[in-house]
Design a protein around this motif. Structure first.
Motif, PDB file in Angstrom:
ATOM      1  N   LEU A 113      -4.634   6.488  -2.459  1.00 59.78           N
ATOM      2  CA  LEU A 113      -4.259   5.212  -1.855  1.00 59.78           C
ATOM      3  C   LEU A 113      -4.114   4.195  -2.971  1.00 59.78           C
ATOM      4  CD1 LEU A 113      -3.909   3.593   0.827  1.00 59.78           C
ATOM      5  CD2 LEU A 113      -6.312   2.981   0.586  1.00 59.78           C
ATOM      6  N   THR A 114      -2.929   3.588  -3.106  1.00 61.52           N
ATOM      7  CA  THR A 114      -2.658   2.630  -4.177  1.00 61.52           C
ATOM      8  C   THR A 114      -2.319   1.277  -3.577  1.00 61.52           C
ATOM      9  OG1 THR A 114      -1.826   4.412  -5.567  1.00 61.52           O
ATOM     10  CG2 THR A 114      -1.266   2.181  -6.230  1.00 61.52           C
ATOM     11  N   LEU A 115      -3.023   0.262  -4.025  1.00 59.28           N
ATOM     12  CA  LEU A 115      -2.809  -1.123  -3.602  1.00 59.28           C
ATOM     13  C   LEU A 115      -2.185  -1.869  -4.766  1.00 59.28           C
ATOM     14  CD1 LEU A 115      -3.366  -3.628  -1.801  1.00 59.28           C
ATOM     15  CD2 LEU A 115      -5.606  -3.731  -2.878  1.00 59.28           C
ATOM     16  N   THR A 116      -1.024  -2.461  -4.543  1.00 57.14           N
ATOM     17  CA  THR A 116      -0.328  -3.236  -5.562  1.00 57.14           C
ATOM     18  C   THR A 116      -0.097  -4.640  -5.022  1.00 57.14           C
ATOM     19  OG1 THR A 116       0.785  -1.242  -6.326  1.00 57.14           O
ATOM     20  CG2 THR A 116       1.709  -3.318  -7.048  1.00 57.14           C
ATOM     21  N   GLY A 117      -0.365  -5.635  -5.830  1.00 57.63           N
ATOM     22  CA  GLY A 117      -0.185  -7.007  -5.388  1.00 57.63           C
ATOM     23  C   GLY A 117       0.052  -7.940  -6.552  1.00 57.63           C
ATOM     24  N   THR A 151      -7.402  -5.347   5.800  1.00 54.08           N
ATOM     25  CA  THR A 151      -8.236  -4.350   6.455  1.00 54.08           C
ATOM     26  C   THR A 151      -7.484  -3.033   6.475  1.00 54.08           C
ATOM     27  OG1 THR A 151      -9.204  -6.057   7.860  1.00 54.08           O
ATOM     28  CG2 THR A 151      -9.490  -3.775   8.568  1.00 54.08           C
ATOM     29  N   ILE A 152      -8.125  -1.970   5.996  1.00 62.61           N
ATOM     30  CA  ILE A 152      -7.522  -0.645   5.965  1.00 62.61           C
ATOM     31  C   ILE A 152      -8.398   0.281   6.793  1.00 62.61           C
ATOM     32  CG2 ILE A 152      -6.745   1.267   4.523  1.00 62.61           C
ATOM     33  CD1 ILE A 152      -6.591  -0.791   2.214  1.00 62.61           C
ATOM     34  N   GLU A 153      -7.809   0.935   7.800  1.00 61.26           N
ATOM     35  CA  GLU A 153      -8.533   1.871   8.654  1.00 61.26           C
ATOM     36  C   GLU A 153      -8.223   3.287   8.203  1.00 61.26           C
ATOM     37  OE1 GLU A 153      -8.003   1.183  12.847  1.00 61.26           O
ATOM     38  OE2 GLU A 153      -7.740  -0.955  12.487  1.00 61.26           O
ATOM     39  N   LEU A 190       0.837  -1.183   0.000  1.00 62.17           N
ATOM     40  CA  LEU A 190       0.000   0.000   0.000  1.00 62.17           C
ATOM     41  C   LEU A 190       0.877   1.238   0.000  1.00 62.17           C
ATOM     42  CD1 LEU A 190      -2.699  -0.791   2.680  1.00 62.17           C
ATOM     43  CD2 LEU A 190      -3.073  -0.528   0.270  1.00 62.17           C
ATOM     44  N   THR A 191       0.492   2.221  -0.770  1.00 63.63           N
ATOM     45  CA  THR A 191       1.153   3.517  -0.725  1.00 63.63           C
ATOM     46  C   THR A 191       0.074   4.591  -0.640  1.00 63.63           C
ATOM     47  OG1 THR A 191       1.231   3.691  -3.137  1.00 63.63           O
ATOM     48  CG2 THR A 191       3.177   2.790  -2.053  1.00 63.63           C
ATOM     49  N   LEU A 192       0.399   5.667   0.066  1.00 67.93           N
ATOM     50  CA  LEU A 192      -0.519   6.788   0.208  1.00 67.93           C
ATOM     51  C   LEU A 192       0.244   8.056  -0.115  1.00 67.93           C
ATOM     52  CD1 LEU A 192      -3.235   7.970   1.050  1.00 67.93           C
ATOM     53  CD2 LEU A 192      -2.429   7.943   3.402  1.00 67.93           C
ATOM     54  N   GLU A 193      -0.169   8.734  -1.182  1.00 68.78           N
ATOM     55  CA  GLU A 193       0.503   9.948  -1.612  1.00 68.78           C
ATOM     56  C   GLU A 193      -0.529  10.902  -2.202  1.00 68.78           C
ATOM     57  OE1 GLU A 193       4.064  11.279  -4.679  1.00 68.78           O
ATOM     58  OE2 GLU A 193       3.743   9.165  -4.249  1.00 68.78           O
ATOM     59  N   THR A 231      -2.896  -3.534  -9.814  1.00 66.49           N
ATOM     60  CA  THR A 231      -2.819  -2.273  -9.091  1.00 66.49           C
ATOM     61  C   THR A 231      -4.211  -1.656  -9.062  1.00 66.49           C
ATOM     62  OG1 THR A 231      -0.556  -1.900  -9.838  1.00 66.49           O
ATOM     63  CG2 THR A 231      -1.734   0.006  -9.029  1.00 66.49           C
ATOM     64  N   ARG A 232      -4.625  -1.190  -7.890  1.00 67.35           N
ATOM     65  CA  ARG A 232      -5.895  -0.476  -7.734  1.00 67.35           C
ATOM     66  C   ARG A 232      -5.601   0.830  -6.999  1.00 67.35           C
ATOM     67  NH1 ARG A 232      -6.631  -4.225 -10.451  1.00 67.35           N
ATOM     68  NH2 ARG A 232      -8.251  -5.781 -10.403  1.00 67.35           N
ATOM     69  N   SER A 233      -6.190   1.923  -7.450  1.00 68.24           N
ATOM     70  CA  SER A 233      -5.983   3.224  -6.814  1.00 68.24           C
ATOM     71  C   SER A 233      -7.327   3.822  -6.420  1.00 68.24           C
ATOM     72  CB  SER A 233      -5.262   4.179  -7.768  1.00 68.24           C
ATOM     73  OG  SER A 233      -3.967   3.714  -8.031  1.00 68.24           O
TER      74      SER A 233
END
Length: 77
Positions: free
Chosen positions: A8-12, A60-62, A1-4, A36-38
């Motif tokens: 919020l970008t999820l890469t897997g 889980t993302i809070e 996960l990256t947050l910029e 990748t999902r943003s």
């Protein structure tokens, strides 16, 4: 996960999974490869307090709200 910049970008990566049981003929095939999902986060998210956990195959993302964005109760006199 990256947050910029509230993005919020999820890469897997999904790994290839193939199963073939010949007794009763049970077969499983799953998609595989990188993904990748943003997501653009709302402005009322406290980006410094974002937390993520991965347990039992569930991510889980809070995303806590900023204090001024939370509803508050006002008594009427």
């Amino acid at each position: 996960l990256t947050l910029e910049n509230n993005l919020l970008t999820l890469t897997g990566e999904r790994r290839f999974e193939a199963e073939d049981n010949t007794k009763d003929y049970h077969r499983i095939e799953r998609a595989y490869g990188r993904f990748t999902r943003s997501f653009t986060l709302p402005r009322n998210v406290e980006s410094d307090s974002v937390k993520a956990s991965f347990q039992n195959g569930v991510l889980t993302i809070e995303l806590p709200k900023k204090e001024q964005a939370k509803a508050r109760r006002i008594d009427i006199s």
